[in-house]
Write an enzyme that holds these catalytic residues in place. Structure first.
Site, PDB file in Angstrom:
ATOM      1  N   VAL A 173      54.500  50.736  71.753  1.00  0.00           N
ATOM      2  CA  VAL A 173      55.421  49.928  72.560  1.00  0.00           C
ATOM      3  C   VAL A 173      56.074  48.830  71.718  1.00  0.00           C
ATOM      4  O   VAL A 173      57.290  48.627  71.758  1.00  0.00           O
ATOM      5  CB  VAL A 173      54.650  49.329  73.758  1.00  0.00           C
ATOM      6  CG1 VAL A 173      55.501  48.316  74.502  1.00  0.00           C
ATOM      7  CG2 VAL A 173      54.192  50.431  74.696  1.00  0.00           C
TER       8      VAL A 173
ATOM      9  N   THR B 230      45.776  47.620  75.637  1.00  0.00           N
ATOM     10  CA  THR B 230      44.906  47.230  76.758  1.00  0.00           C
ATOM     11  C   THR B 230      44.068  48.447  77.131  1.00  0.00           C
ATOM     12  O   THR B 230      44.241  49.029  78.204  1.00  0.00           O
ATOM     13  CB  THR B 230      45.739  46.742  77.964  1.00  0.00           C
ATOM     14  OG1 THR B 230      46.723  47.740  78.288  1.00  0.00           O
ATOM     15  CG2 THR B 230      46.436  45.442  77.680  1.00  0.00           C
TER      16      THR B 230
ATOM     17  N   THR C  62      50.778  46.714  79.278  1.00  0.00           N
ATOM     18  CA  THR C  62      50.478  46.944  80.694  1.00  0.00           C
ATOM     19  C   THR C  62      49.210  46.166  81.045  1.00  0.00           C
ATOM     20  O   THR C  62      48.141  46.456  80.513  1.00  0.00           O
ATOM     21  CB  THR C  62      50.294  48.448  80.944  1.00  0.00           C
ATOM     22  OG1 THR C  62      51.511  49.095  80.554  1.00  0.00           O
ATOM     23  CG2 THR C  62      50.004  48.746  82.406  1.00  0.00           C
TER      24      THR C  62
ATOM     25  N   PHE D 136      58.788  51.009  80.287  1.00  0.00           N
ATOM     26  CA  PHE D 136      58.706  52.311  80.979  1.00  0.00           C
ATOM     27  C   PHE D 136      59.115  53.404  79.992  1.00  0.00           C
ATOM     28  O   PHE D 136      59.986  54.226  80.272  1.00  0.00           O
ATOM     29  CB  PHE D 136      59.630  52.322  82.209  1.00  0.00           C
ATOM     30  CG  PHE D 136      59.336  51.212  83.198  1.00  0.00           C
ATOM     31  CD1 PHE D 136      58.275  51.314  84.087  1.00  0.00           C
ATOM     32  CD2 PHE D 136      60.113  50.066  83.223  1.00  0.00           C
ATOM     33  CE1 PHE D 136      57.998  50.293  84.996  1.00  0.00           C
ATOM     34  CE2 PHE D 136      59.852  49.041  84.124  1.00  0.00           C
ATOM     35  CZ  PHE D 136      58.788  49.152  85.012  1.00  0.00           C
TER      36      PHE D 136
ATOM     37  N   LYS E 282      54.701  48.029  87.233  1.00  0.00           N
ATOM     38  CA  LYS E 282      54.352  48.978  86.163  1.00  0.00           C
ATOM     39  C   LYS E 282      53.199  49.895  86.593  1.00  0.00           C
ATOM     40  O   LYS E 282      53.259  51.116  86.464  1.00  0.00           O
ATOM     41  CB  LYS E 282      53.985  48.192  84.900  1.00  0.00           C
ATOM     42  CG  LYS E 282      53.375  49.013  83.792  1.00  0.00           C
ATOM     43  CD  LYS E 282      54.354  50.044  83.263  1.00  0.00           C
ATOM     44  CE  LYS E 282      53.659  51.128  82.498  1.00  0.00           C
ATOM     45  NZ  LYS E 282      53.933  51.195  81.126  1.00  0.00           N
TER      46      LYS E 282
ATOM     47  N   GLY F  32      48.069  63.804  80.867  1.00  0.00           N
ATOM     48  CA  GLY F  32      47.216  63.133  79.879  1.00  0.00           C
ATOM     49  C   GLY F  32      48.014  62.018  79.234  1.00  0.00           C
ATOM     50  O   GLY F  32      48.906  61.453  79.850  1.00  0.00           O
TER      51      GLY F  32
ATOM     52  N   CYS G 224      48.928  56.656  78.824  1.00  0.00           N
ATOM     53  CA  CYS G 224      49.261  55.774  79.955  1.00  0.00           C
ATOM     54  C   CYS G 224      48.699  56.215  81.299  1.00  0.00           C
ATOM     55  O   CYS G 224      47.948  55.467  81.930  1.00  0.00           O
ATOM     56  CB  CYS G 224      50.765  55.628  80.062  1.00  0.00           C
ATOM     57  SG  CYS G 224      51.434  54.604  78.762  1.00  0.00           S
TER      58      CYS G 224
ATOM     59  N   LYS H  99      51.684  66.211  75.213  1.00  0.00           N
ATOM     60  CA  LYS H  99      52.973  66.752  75.663  1.00  0.00           C
ATOM     61  C   LYS H  99      53.805  66.998  74.414  1.00  0.00           C
ATOM     62  O   LYS H  99      53.369  66.671  73.304  1.00  0.00           O
ATOM     63  CB  LYS H  99      53.670  65.788  76.609  1.00  0.00           C
ATOM     64  CG  LYS H  99      54.069  64.468  75.969  1.00  0.00           C
ATOM     65  CD  LYS H  99      54.843  63.632  76.963  1.00  0.00           C
ATOM     66  CE  LYS H  99      55.785  62.692  76.277  1.00  0.00           C
ATOM     67  NZ  LYS H  99      56.587  61.906  77.188  1.00  0.00           N
TER      68      LYS H  99
ATOM     69  N   ARG I 106      45.987  61.501  72.531  1.00  0.00           N
ATOM     70  CA  ARG I 106      45.129  60.752  73.456  1.00  0.00           C
ATOM     71  C   ARG I 106      45.091  61.423  74.828  1.00  0.00           C
ATOM     72  O   ARG I 106      46.108  61.757  75.396  1.00  0.00           O
ATOM     73  CB  ARG I 106      45.630  59.302  73.580  1.00  0.00           C
ATOM     74  CG  ARG I 106      45.262  58.467  72.371  1.00  0.00           C
ATOM     75  CD  ARG I 106      45.823  57.085  72.466  1.00  0.00           C
ATOM     76  NE  ARG I 106      47.253  57.064  72.200  1.00  0.00           N
ATOM     77  CZ  ARG I 106      47.993  55.960  72.221  1.00  0.00           C
ATOM     78  NH1 ARG I 106      47.441  54.800  72.533  1.00  0.00           N
ATOM     79  NH2 ARG I 106      49.284  56.010  71.960  1.00  0.00           N
TER      80      ARG I 106
HETATM   81  C1  UDX Z   1      54.388  57.613  80.846  1.00  0.00           C
HETATM   82  C2  UDX Z   1      55.488  57.103  81.770  1.00  0.00           C
HETATM   83  O1  UDX Z   1      56.417  58.164  82.043  1.00  0.00           O
HETATM   84  C3  UDX Z   1      56.201  55.916  81.169  1.00  0.00           C
HETATM   85  O2  UDX Z   1      57.173  55.418  82.063  1.00  0.00           O
HETATM   86  C4  UDX Z   1      55.144  54.870  80.902  1.00  0.00           C
HETATM   87  O3  UDX Z   1      55.646  53.691  80.484  1.00  0.00           O
HETATM   88  C5  UDX Z   1      54.107  55.411  79.927  1.00  0.00           C
HETATM   89  O4  UDX Z   1      53.513  56.560  80.516  1.00  0.00           O
HETATM   90  P1  UDX Z   1      54.225  59.214  78.731  1.00  0.00           P
HETATM   91  O5  UDX Z   1      52.750  59.125  78.917  1.00  0.00           O
HETATM   92  O6  UDX Z   1      54.787  59.034  77.381  1.00  0.00           O
HETATM   93  O7  UDX Z   1      54.980  58.134  79.672  1.00  0.00           O
HETATM   94  O8  UDX Z   1      54.705  60.655  79.203  1.00  0.00           O
HETATM   95  P2  UDX Z   1      55.259  61.415  80.486  1.00  0.00           P
HETATM   96  O9  UDX Z   1      56.418  62.207  80.029  1.00  0.00           O
HETATM   97  O10 UDX Z   1      55.464  60.542  81.652  1.00  0.00           O
HETATM   98  O11 UDX Z   1      54.058  62.436  80.752  1.00  0.00           O
HETATM   99  C6  UDX Z   1      52.752  61.997  81.050  1.00  0.00           C
HETATM  100  C7  UDX Z   1      51.864  63.206  81.312  1.00  0.00           C
HETATM  101  O12 UDX Z   1      52.262  63.880  82.487  1.00  0.00           O
HETATM  102  C8  UDX Z   1      51.889  64.251  80.212  1.00  0.00           C
HETATM  103  O13 UDX Z   1      50.597  64.781  80.045  1.00  0.00           O
HETATM  104  C9  UDX Z   1      52.850  65.305  80.728  1.00  0.00           C
HETATM  105  O14 UDX Z   1      52.616  66.587  80.185  1.00  0.00           O
HETATM  106  C10 UDX Z   1      52.527  65.250  82.213  1.00  0.00           C
HETATM  107  N1  UDX Z   1      53.649  65.684  83.051  1.00  0.00           N
HETATM  108  C11 UDX Z   1      54.787  64.935  83.110  1.00  0.00           C
HETATM  109  C12 UDX Z   1      53.535  66.855  83.821  1.00  0.00           C
HETATM  110  O15 UDX Z   1      52.513  67.546  83.783  1.00  0.00           O
HETATM  111  N2  UDX Z   1      54.567  67.200  84.637  1.00  0.00           N
HETATM  112  C13 UDX Z   1      55.715  66.479  84.716  1.00  0.00           C
HETATM  113  O16 UDX Z   1      56.615  66.881  85.485  1.00  0.00           O
HETATM  114  C14 UDX Z   1      55.830  65.315  83.946  1.00  0.00           C
END
Ligand code: UDX
Length: 454
Positions: free
Chosen positions: A11, A86, A121, A151, A206, A259, A262, A322, A329
């Site tokens: 971040v 955090t 956060t 975000f 958040k 996963g 966040c 992803k 993580r």
């Molecule tokens: C997330 C929030 O989107 C972001 O706003 C926040 O500040 C930090 O956490 P991030 O963890 O980077 O971001 O990824 P995100 O794309 O939101 O995906 C989180 C998890 O959900 C991943 O494991 C992803 O594979 C899963 N996911 C996401 C799904 O299984 N389906 C979806 O439609 C979207």
């Protein structure tokens, strides 16, 4: 404006680089001298699309610098962002020790009116604690404490920073609101909506946003399983549901469970703080349980397709939580890989970005240079991360490399008809209805020549 950012993790680094790009003079602070050296040379310490060029532009234009010296960075700053980790404590509450340490160091170095802003956060009320701590140690300081949550999605962090859905500015002091608004003026003039709130509301926005998105994902995953059972198509169902303006299309892709750094941590901290406040969040708890159950059942799904796991060879495509990140993580892929190995399967894994780190975290996995090498001699191929290159696999070549013929696609990346046309037993998440529907209605498809959905 002069800005200090404390912490060059995900971040802090992205925020610092973007603020410099907006024209501010930004000093990023980290205790890790080696990291500071690398960043000062323009070497990104994380994998994030567009970060390297953003860093080098900031450095070469003299607007971005890195240091281990908190005091000098804070003394020169109009705004100081706290962007330290955090992590979850043993009982799930957010561990604020790094935030408190940063606040203490900031307090000692404040000069002139300064706004201290939490980007990390943090639970509701953390801004109050930071303010109390600073006022106790520096009663003379002219300071306001604000909350400006991030975000940022990993893999899309720079574009999220440049084109945010909204900018949330939480403060009790009008001067802090005004200074933060000026800071983000280039984005606001570009059309980014701004929401001015109290500090506590900003802190909760958040957590509530991440809690809601986690619920949405857990929900669509259960609907995908229901589609599978009832012969409906999750793609059509998710599209139809997401077209409702009250729901929206985001976070409706089924997968192996959410996963990352966040959602798991933030839902846990949110549930914990709600329980501590005597207002348990039953819906968020249910999503957490559903997600944990989904992740821990993945190995059973593979076992069911293979009739057991003992000595089976599984090619695992994807290790990061992803696509477009090197972050492992809380990755469902890593959990699945370990569960497969525990059940005496051999796991041959490939990931475009996560293999170096995964080799350290899970040395029991065989790392392979590409998907075809991973598929060599495998009984099943399991796609766990939605890297775009996995959607373009040469299915004929894969089939020849494997000793079995099962593909388990936990991201619905492949075309079911194409996979089946190559002789694979193809298992996905809730698209079971599509094949029978297209076969019935579209002779072209049934003959393996492709064709549009009816
Ligand atoms: C997330 C929030 O989107 C972001 O706003 C926040 O500040 C930090 O956490 P991030 O963890 O980077 O971001 O990824 P995100 O794309 O939101 O995906 C989180 C998890 O959900 C991943 O494991 C992803 O594979 C899963 N996911 C996401 C799904 O299984 N389906 C979806 O439609 C979207």
């Amino acid at each position: 404006m002069n800005v200090a950012v404390i912490g060059t993790g995900y971040v802090g680094l992205v925020t610092g680089a973007c603020l410099a790009e907006m024209g501010h003079v930004v000093t990023c602070v980290d205790k890790d001298a080696d990291k500071v050296k690398r960043l000062s040379r323009g070497e990104p310490t994380i994998f994030e699309t567009g970060l390297e060029s953003c860093l080098s532009a900031g450095l070469s234009q003299g607007r971005l610098s890195f240091t281990t010296d908190t005091a000098s960075a804070v003394a020169a700053a109009d705004l100081v962002f706290i962007a330290v980790g955090t992590p979850p404590g043993p009982d799930g509450h957010a561990d604020l020790s790094q935030v408190i340490t940063a606040a203490r160091e900031i307090a000692g170095a404040l000069r002139g009116f300064t706004v201290v802003v939490t980007k990390s956060t943090v639970p509701v009320g953390t801004g109050d604690s930071i303010e109390a701590l600073i006022r106790a140690s520096r009663p003379d300081a002219d300071v306001a404490v604000a909350s400006n949550p991030e975000f940022l999605r990993e893999g899309a962090a720079l574009s999220d920073c440049r084109r945010p859905d909204r900018i949330v500015l939480g403060a009790e002091d009008a001067r802090a609101h005004a200074l933060l608004k000026d800071l983000y003026d280039p984005l606001i003039r570009g059309g980014a909506p701004v929401l001015f709130t109290s500090r506590r509301s900003a802190e909760l926005i958040k957590y509530a946003a991440n809690g809601f998105l986690a619920v949405k994902i857990a929900f669509i995953n259960e609907i995908a399983d229901l589609c599978q059972a009832l012969g409906a198509d999750i793609d059509a169902v998710a599209t139809g549901v997401g077209m409702d303006g009250r729901i929206g299309p985001g976070c409706l892709r089924p997968g192996p469970g959410y996963g990352g750094s966040c959602f798991p941590k933030d839902t846990l901290a949110l549930a914990h703080s709600a329980e501590a406040a005597g207002r348990p969040l039953k819906v968020v708890r249910a999503a957490m349980q559903a997600n944990a159950a989904r992740k821990s059942a993945l190995a059973k799904r593979v076992a069911a397709e293979l009739g057991g796991l003992q000595d089976r060879v599984v090619a695992l495509l994807g290790l990061t939580f992803k696509a477009h990140t090197d972050d492992l993580r809380d990755s469902p892929a890593l959990d699945l890989a370990r569960a497969l190995v525990d059940a005496h399967a051999v796991v041959r894994a490939h990931d475009p970005q996560g293999m170096d780190q995964a080799a350290i975290m899970a040395p029991e996995l065989e790392m392979c240079a590409d998907p075809h090498a991973a598929a060599w001699g495998a009984d099943a191929l399991v796609i766990v991360t939605e890297w775009p290159q996995f959607a373009d696999l040469d299915l004929g070549r894969l089939k020849r490399a494997m000793r079995g013929a099962t593909i388990i696609d936990l991201r619905n990346l492949l075309d079911p008809a194409a996979a089946r046309a190559h002789g694979f037993t193809y298992v996905d998440l809730g698209r079971g209805g599509r094949e029978s529907r297209t076969c019935d209605a579209s002779p072209a498809r049934a003959e393996g020549q492709g064709g549009a959905l009816p």
